[in-house]
Enzyme design. Structure first.
Site, PDB file in Angstrom:
ATOM      1  CG  HIS A  81      -1.522   1.249   1.624  1.00  0.00           C
ATOM      2  ND1 HIS A  81      -2.663   1.696   1.002  1.00  0.00           N
ATOM      3  CD2 HIS A  81      -1.210   2.197   2.545  1.00  0.00           C
ATOM      4  CE1 HIS A  81      -3.025   2.869   1.527  1.00  0.00           C
ATOM      5  NE2 HIS A  81      -2.159   3.184   2.471  1.00  0.00           N
ATOM      6  CG  HIS A 114      -5.672  -0.015  -2.280  1.00  0.00           C
ATOM      7  ND1 HIS A 114      -6.399  -0.191  -1.139  1.00  0.00           N
ATOM      8  CD2 HIS A 114      -4.437   0.374  -1.880  1.00  0.00           C
ATOM      9  CE1 HIS A 114      -5.630   0.085  -0.086  1.00  0.00           C
ATOM     10  NE2 HIS A 114      -4.448   0.428  -0.527  1.00  0.00           N
ATOM     11  CG  ASN A 122      -5.853   4.478   3.447  1.00  0.00           C
ATOM     12  OD1 ASN A 122      -5.245   5.096   2.572  1.00  0.00           O
ATOM     13  ND2 ASN A 122      -5.246   3.920   4.471  1.00  0.00           N
ATOM     14  CG  ASP A 139      -9.361  -1.766  -1.094  1.00  0.00           C
ATOM     15  OD1 ASP A 139      -8.923  -2.412  -0.124  1.00  0.00           O
ATOM     16  OD2 ASP A 139      -9.022  -0.597  -1.335  1.00  0.00           O
TER      17      ASP A 139
END
Lengths: 430, 324
Positions: free
Chosen positions: A185, A238, A284, A311
């Protein structure tokens, strides 16, 4: 024992074999045993149970590579059982859960325990990622080798973003020895610590501090350099910005071992969704600008982005009925992954075949899961979809215990009408 | 002092709540200012009108302050009492929040007591809007995070209008910590809507993202920004921002962005100075200017605050009784 099945009148989709059209398929003993696109159904299918697909899509089941489980630790938000049921209703036959549970999945024993508990529940297959660091703190490497031995599909970080380059380099170096991907991430925390949404005109208008797009690209660019240095298979999770799409496109052109996924909110919505301080849209990374969204669509089309993941983040109203700044990030996603991807097919952005690369074949390949293909010999993990059935997305109808979605009230087209795991049907509500 | 001595009618509002200036139509703003001006005449003794004490008779108002602000809370309280309303003050920062009660719990609990108007101050943007969805009362935003502070902008406009006769065509420079200021945002919308030439002056680290999209000229040089300005509005700089994060030091800030007599020379000859308070003397403003009765409108602003809030309370109470 799985029954012998013959699916006829199917619209078969198999990107691997380049199949996108009318055909039939036979499964036996849990595997696909024959497939054809002509009218001559294989003779060995004679004693099979017949399933007339009536023109529905029959495709490899979805492989969701980014799911947060509430179980263990937050079973009021999601249990393994609710998660499996939700996944099945979303057309998913395999999914991988993030290590961000309580306790964190940072040991082989945790993975063993989850595999065992998941095996007691029928439905889609659960796979685990091992945490890249102990307790997902930005410090010590977790027991990556032991977790690899226990079947970790990759090493991931939840929403931890490793800030120290040396720590990240060592994780990548070690993971490359184990030949497993590192899923990261990307977020420079020093740029995002006070931000509640994307930084720009909209955040200023709403009176909130923002997170600049650069927070994502700074870490991503660093990680790309480290991926070159270490040779690891690096996967950016993501991604939400045009800058990330451009960076990955460039890295791929240079031959870096990099893959990436994004999630439906990022290619269906932009930061304006936050305008009414709707905490269901607090995610997020945050929802970005329309230009970012358009860049993601291009990335999905041209192969820069390899996968679409749900996600899925379990959250409940207590976590969301708050001033936007205090509300938790995340939303339920596992039951809208398919319909949101099919919307891109309907709008002409993606072909059906490309869509199934993104939601099934590619994630299966990235994680080396035996799925994502209708090839003879593959496990018969299948999804049947009526692409024309329309419905309204309502969180309260979700199988997931987490019922907050940024897509609440939106129309959707494409409904799962059947699901088979290793050739055995999974019970679905219609 | 120019003023509207005519008895303007109660302000006409289209919405049930007053959550921000953005979204108000110009006639709504004008009706609020006209009515405020009448109330200002009454409370300053220019006009005698004992009947105002009955306007909100039977109306209950709750001041729900999640963030301390004696100045704004007292202003609303005095405004409500002038109009005969009953007022309950609730400081929530220390009590139920610490016991784990959520904001919505607090709102629903309060709602069961059937207040007519809820005056809400919160440190996070959007909270008054969120509360308005869970209560039957009309909600007035008394300042939410960096978002809006509509009654402050109304009182500022009232102050300017009464002093200068009109707002259209005036050059108004809003100076200081624009990034963290709800006052700057509300004033930009309101004064801009009334035809003022609004400018922002701020160090680059205290300019909000995307400000170039707002159509307001932005200056990073105080003297250039206030050049020829009719009104110089200084914003409060929170002390924690001056310690090397956004600003190198208080010393440097006062040198570059603090208003003193010399710098004020660059503004129009009769330029007036405003500040929403509380002031940091010697940081954003020199005491010599703050205390100069000729130039400073700072205490008039406080006085006008009561009048502006009277008009808002009355306008919403009327709206609510229409709906009932």
């Amino acid at each position: 024992m799985s029954p012998k099945l013959l699916f006829t009148n199917a619209h078969l989709i198999c990107p691997e074999q380049g199949i996108d059209g009318k055909g039939w398929l036979v499964t036996e003993g849990g595997n696909i045993t024959a497939i054809g696109t002509d009218d001559k159904v294989a003779s060995e299918a004679k004693d099979a149970e017949l399933i007339d697909c009536r023109g529905d899509i029959l495709a490899p089941g979805l492989v969701d590579m980014r799911v947060k489980s509430g179980d263990p630790g937050a079973e009021h938000l999601e249990t393994l059982s609710s998660l499996k049921d939700a996944a099945a209703h979303g057309g998913i036959t395999s999914f991988a859960i993030l290590p961000s549970t309580e306790p964190v999945i940072d040991t082989a024993a945790m993975i063993d325990s989850l595999h065992l508990r998941a095996s007691r529940i029928d439905g889609p297959s659960l796979h685990c990622y091992g945490a890249i660091t102990k307790e997902l703190e930005d410090d010590q490497m977790a027991e990556l080798g032991m977790m690899a031995g226990a079947g970790a599909r990759a090493f991931a970080s939840g929403t931890l973003s490793v800030q120290n380059a040396q720590t990240m380099r060592r994780i990548m170096t070690y993971a490359s020895m184990l030949d497993l991907p590192v899923i990261h991430h990307c977020e420079d925390k020093s740029l995002t610590e006070d931000g509640d949404m994307n930084e720009g005109e909209t955040s200023t208008r709403l009176g909130m501090l923002g997170q600049p797009a650069a927070a994502e690209t700074i870490i991503l660019q660093r990680d790309i350099e480290l991926a070159k240095l270490t040779g690891v298979h690096y996967h950016a999770a993501h991604i939400s910005t045009a800058g990330a799409v451009a960076a990955i496109r460039k890295a791929k052109a240079e031959g870096v071992r990099i893959t990436a996924d994004t999630a439906p909110p990022y290619f269906m919505l932009n930061e304006l969704a936050v305008s009414g301080y709707d905490a269901a849209c607090k995610l997020n990374p945050p929802l970005r600008t329309e230009a970012d969204r358009q860049a993601l669509l291009e990335g999905l089309q041209d192969g820069t982005i390899d996968a679409i993941a749900s996600d899925h983040v379990p959250v409940n109203p207590d976590m969301k009925m708050q001033p936007f700044t205090q509300a938790s990030t995340g939303a339920s996603g596992i039951e809208v992954l398919l319909c949101m991807t099919l919307r891109l097919v309907r709008t002409g952005t993606l072909s059906l075949s490309r869509a199934f690369e993104l939601i099934s074949r590619n994630p299966a390949q990235i994680l080396k899961i035996d799925a994502g293909s209708l090839k003879v010999g593959m496990p018969a993990d299948l999804v049947r979809i009526n692409p024309n059935m329309s419905w309204i997305i309502e969180g309260r109808a979700f199988k997931s215990l987490s019922r907050i979605t940024p897509f609440e009230g939106q129309p959707a087209e494409g409904k799962v009408t059947g699901l088979w795991i290793a050739g055995a049907p999974v019970a679905l509500d219609q | 002092m120019n003023s509207t001595l005519a008895n303007a009618p109660a302000a006409q509002l289209s919405g049930r709540h007053l959550l921000g200036i953005e979204g108000l139509a110009v006639p709504e703003i004008q009706s609020l200012i006209s009515r405020s001006s009448y109330f200002a005449d009454v409370i300053t003794g220019k006009v005698k009108d004992d009947s105002i004490a009955d306007i909100l008779r039977g109306i209950s108002i709750v001041n729900l302050f999640f963030e301390n602000s004696t100045r704004t809370r007292v202003s609303f309280e005095v405004a409500a009492k002038h109009l005969g309303a009953s007022v309950l003050n609730l400081s929530v920062s220390g009590s139920s929040v610490k016991k784990g009660e959520t904001l919505i719990d607090t709102a629903v609990t309060l709602n069961a007591m059937h207040p007519d108007i809820l005056v809400v101050r919160h440190r996070h943007a959007g909270t008054p809007l969120l509360l308005s969805k869970h209560v039957d009362a009309s909600v007035i935003n008394a300042g939410d995070g960096r978002h809006e502070h509509p009654t402050q902008a109304l009182l500022d406009a009232l102050t300017i209008q009464r002093k200068c006769g009109q707002i259209a065509g005036l050059k108004i420079a809003i100076c200081g910590d624009v990034a963290n200021s709800r006052v700057a945002r509300s004033n930009l919308y309101l004064l801009g809507a009334l035809g003022a030439d609004v400018h922002f002056v701020s160090p680059s680290t205290l300019l909000p993202a995307g400000i170039d999209q707002f159509g307001v000229p932005v200056h990073t040089d105080l003297e250039a920004g206030i050049e020829g300005a009719d009104i110089v509005m200084m914003l409060r700089l929170q002390t924690e921002r001056m310690q090397g994060r956004e600003i190198p030091s208080q010393h440097e800030y006062f040198n570059l962005f603090g208003l003193n007599t010399d710098k004020l020379m660059r503004a129009a000859p009769n330029a007036l100075v405003m500040h929403p308070g509380p002031m940091n003397r010697g940081v954003e403003i020199d005491s010599v200017i703050a205390d100069d009765a000729e130039k400073s409108l700072i205490y008039t602003q406080v006085e006008m605050g009561v009048a502006a809030r009277m008009a808002c309370l009355e306008g919403l109470a009327h709206k609510k009784s229409e709906a009932a």
